[in-house]
Scaffold this active site. Structure first.
Site, PDB file in Angstrom:
ATOM      1  N   HIS A 201     -11.565 -12.996  -3.395  1.00  0.00           N
ATOM      2  CA  HIS A 201     -12.126 -11.667  -3.636  1.00  0.00           C
ATOM      3  C   HIS A 201     -13.339 -11.756  -4.560  1.00  0.00           C
ATOM      4  O   HIS A 201     -14.223 -10.890  -4.513  1.00  0.00           O
ATOM      5  CB  HIS A 201     -11.088 -10.737  -4.268  1.00  0.00           C
ATOM      6  CG  HIS A 201      -9.951 -10.382  -3.362  1.00  0.00           C
ATOM      7  ND1 HIS A 201      -8.831 -11.162  -3.240  1.00  0.00           N
ATOM      8  CD2 HIS A 201      -9.774  -9.334  -2.521  1.00  0.00           C
ATOM      9  CE1 HIS A 201      -8.001 -10.614  -2.372  1.00  0.00           C
ATOM     10  NE2 HIS A 201      -8.542  -9.502  -1.924  1.00  0.00           N
TER      11      HIS A 201
ATOM     12  N   LYS B  95      -1.017 -14.966   7.627  1.00  0.00           N
ATOM     13  CA  LYS B  95      -2.243 -15.202   6.867  1.00  0.00           C
ATOM     14  C   LYS B  95      -1.982 -16.225   5.766  1.00  0.00           C
ATOM     15  O   LYS B  95      -0.816 -16.456   5.403  1.00  0.00           O
ATOM     16  CB  LYS B  95      -2.781 -13.888   6.292  1.00  0.00           C
ATOM     17  CG  LYS B  95      -1.846 -13.163   5.310  1.00  0.00           C
ATOM     18  CD  LYS B  95      -2.403 -11.800   4.960  1.00  0.00           C
ATOM     19  CE  LYS B  95      -1.575 -11.136   3.887  1.00  0.00           C
ATOM     20  NZ  LYS B  95      -1.978  -9.768   3.615  1.00  0.00           N
ATOM     21  N   HIS B  96      -3.039 -16.911   5.267  1.00  0.00           N
ATOM     22  CA  HIS B  96      -4.468 -16.840   5.559  1.00  0.00           C
ATOM     23  C   HIS B  96      -4.860 -18.205   6.112  1.00  0.00           C
ATOM     24  O   HIS B  96      -4.931 -19.172   5.338  1.00  0.00           O
ATOM     25  CB  HIS B  96      -5.279 -16.542   4.306  1.00  0.00           C
ATOM     26  CG  HIS B  96      -4.823 -15.346   3.523  1.00  0.00           C
ATOM     27  ND1 HIS B  96      -3.732 -15.371   2.652  1.00  0.00           N
ATOM     28  CD2 HIS B  96      -5.308 -14.067   3.474  1.00  0.00           C
ATOM     29  CE1 HIS B  96      -3.593 -14.172   2.095  1.00  0.00           C
ATOM     30  NE2 HIS B  96      -4.536 -13.359   2.575  1.00  0.00           N
TER      31      HIS B  96
ATOM     32  N   ARG C 165       0.825  -1.212   0.000  1.00  0.00           N
ATOM     33  CA  ARG C 165       0.000   0.000   0.000  1.00  0.00           C
ATOM     34  C   ARG C 165       0.859   1.262   0.000  1.00  0.00           C
ATOM     35  O   ARG C 165       0.463   2.290  -0.534  1.00  0.00           O
ATOM     36  CB  ARG C 165      -0.931   0.023   1.215  1.00  0.00           C
ATOM     37  CG  ARG C 165      -1.735  -1.249   1.447  1.00  0.00           C
ATOM     38  CD  ARG C 165      -2.430  -1.757   0.212  1.00  0.00           C
ATOM     39  NE  ARG C 165      -3.290  -2.893   0.525  1.00  0.00           N
ATOM     40  CZ  ARG C 165      -3.699  -3.780  -0.356  1.00  0.00           C
ATOM     41  NH1 ARG C 165      -3.310  -3.695  -1.616  1.00  0.00           N
ATOM     42  NH2 ARG C 165      -4.492  -4.774   0.016  1.00  0.00           N
TER      43      ARG C 165
ATOM     44  N   ARG D 256       3.456 -14.552  -3.599  1.00  0.00           N
ATOM     45  CA  ARG D 256       3.238 -13.914  -2.292  1.00  0.00           C
ATOM     46  C   ARG D 256       3.654 -14.874  -1.177  1.00  0.00           C
ATOM     47  O   ARG D 256       3.964 -14.430  -0.065  1.00  0.00           O
ATOM     48  CB  ARG D 256       1.768 -13.544  -2.109  1.00  0.00           C
ATOM     49  CG  ARG D 256       1.267 -12.454  -3.031  1.00  0.00           C
ATOM     50  CD  ARG D 256      -0.242 -12.311  -2.952  1.00  0.00           C
ATOM     51  NE  ARG D 256      -0.693 -11.872  -1.634  1.00  0.00           N
ATOM     52  CZ  ARG D 256      -1.956 -11.939  -1.216  1.00  0.00           C
ATOM     53  NH1 ARG D 256      -2.897 -12.469  -2.003  1.00  0.00           N
ATOM     54  NH2 ARG D 256      -2.282 -11.498  -0.021  1.00  0.00           N
TER      55      ARG D 256
ATOM     56  N   ASP E 221     -10.348 -11.966   7.347  1.00  0.00           N
ATOM     57  CA  ASP E 221     -10.080 -11.207   6.135  1.00  0.00           C
ATOM     58  C   ASP E 221     -11.308 -10.310   5.897  1.00  0.00           C
ATOM     59  O   ASP E 221     -12.334 -10.444   6.576  1.00  0.00           O
ATOM     60  CB  ASP E 221      -9.833 -12.147   4.961  1.00  0.00           C
ATOM     61  CG  ASP E 221      -8.932 -11.538   3.892  1.00  0.00           C
ATOM     62  OD1 ASP E 221      -8.789 -10.302   3.876  1.00  0.00           O
ATOM     63  OD2 ASP E 221      -8.383 -12.294   3.068  1.00  0.00           O
TER      64      ASP E 221
END
Length: 378
Positions: A187, A174-175, A80, A144, A259
């Site tokens: 998502h 995570k996750h 971010r 990731r 999440d």
């Protein structure tokens, strides 16, 4: 939701804009929100983020627990805080390229990332990824993950978490119980993993079991159905998975964070408010609703009504508040390292990043796992 002056709300929210909008400000003041998640849409500069974090903390009303402020800063496509002025690190997989030095590299990346987050007022990073890259067709995890080897994924994830803590940032693994074997993106839809229990124990669950043993302070759930563990509910909403497996069998004593509930795997099937109640009942100490003031308001109302109607739910929230309270206590402790504003984009961080980039470039990877990605932003 608030009962008395000491119980933190399990709801954490996100918002649009570079300053705190009226609704989240009001909810923080009323004790109805216990934390805030920042995204790229909230970030302009280090000075602006520091000011925003001060604004968020000062919004909490008297007697309310201080809100924690979190962000996703894994590196790779989930970052971010952008370069420049922040340091960008390649995806987690790059750390596995350094043979006998890979744990030191992962710990160094965790420490450098944390130092820059701490410098602008962040408390928590939704990293490391503890998923095992067990399915090459996975559209959302891939590099990731630190590795396709469960033991390596565990060792590097724990090293990253150790580095994060050393620089004053709470890491979140995570996750849980593992998103690496999915062929769908939660998502967009609800992934289903058909692997047997023994395969899950040997592969997906190993990094989480070892991270729990290492006392990682928090874990985030996966919006994934695991038919060998619970045929009825995805992990985020499953008491069999969060309480029976994670709390009882694996003896995890930290904070369990959902999440984001607005992801389609959950929202399209259960609705936001109902999902929040199910998640807390299953064992989530914190539930995230990171977009949509209407969804956030619905969640606040639904949690409040459930607490009013069900004493057992109130007791569950109170127990969760104790666990999340330990995170707040650590975040405000004198032992936590001092923020260093000059850490943002520090030369030593850029050097570490360049070493990892060189190693990553040598792999010739052409995946979408790069700085332009925006997983979780929408």
């Amino acid at each position: 939701m608030k009962h008395g002056d000491t119980i933190a709300s399990p709801l954490w929210v996100g918002f649009d804009g570079k300053s705190l909008p009226a609704s989240p400000l009001r909810w923080l003041a009323g004790g109805q929100v216990g934390g805030v998640v920042l995204y790229a849409r909230n970030i302009e500069s280090p000075a602006q983020v520091r000011s925003l974090c001060r604004e968020i903390r000062s919004a909490a009303g008297r007697g309310n627990p201080l809100p924690l402020i979190a962000v996703d800063q894994e590196g790779g496509r989930v970052a971010r805080f952008k370069e420049p002025p922040f340091t960008w690190f390649p995806p987690a997989r790059a750390c596995s390229l350094f043979c006998c030095r890979n744990e030191a590299m992962a710990e160094g990346v965790g420490a450098a990332t944390a130092a820059e987050l701490r410098a602008v007022g962040i408390d928590m990073n939704f990293a490391p990824v503890l998923d095992v890259d067990s399915n090459p067709a996975n559209p959302v995890i891939g590099d990731r993950a630190f590795s396709d080897d469960p033991a390596v994924a565990a060792a590097l994830g724990i090293a990253f978490a150790r580095g994060s803590l050393s620089r004053g940032i709470l890491p979140v693994g995570k996750h849980f119980p593992g998103h690496g074997d999915t062929s769908a993106d939660s998502h967009e839809e609800l992934p289903v993993i058909q692997a047997g229990r023994q395969t899950l124990l040997r592969r997906e669950l190993l990094p989480f079991r070892l991270a729990a043993r290492s006392a990682i302070p928090a874990l985030m759930t996966a919006h994934v159905m695991y038919t060998a563990l619970d045929r009825a509910l995805p992990a985020t909403l499953s008491r069999k998975i969060l309480h029976d497996l994670l709390r009882e069998r694996m003896r995890f004593r930290g904070t369990i964070i959902s999440d984001a509930l607005e992801m389609k795997a959950i929202a399209d099937r259960y609705g936001i408010g109902e999902a929040a109640v199910l998640a807390v009942t299953a064992g989530c100490d914190v539930v995230l609703v990171c977009r949509g003031e209407e969804d956030q308001a619905e969640t606040i109302d639904r949690l409040a009504r459930e607490a009013l109607d069900r004493p057992a739910f109130r007791r569950t929230v109170a127990a969760s508040a104790v666990r999340s309270g330990r995170l707040r206590a650590w975040a405000s402790s004198k032992e936590r390292c001092r923020p260093a504003p000059l850490s943002v984009g520090a030369a030593r961080h850029r050097l570490l990043s360049s070493l990892l980039r060189e190693a990553w470039d040598r792999t010739g990877r052409t995946s979408p796992d790069d700085r332009s990605g925006n997983i979780g932003e929408g």
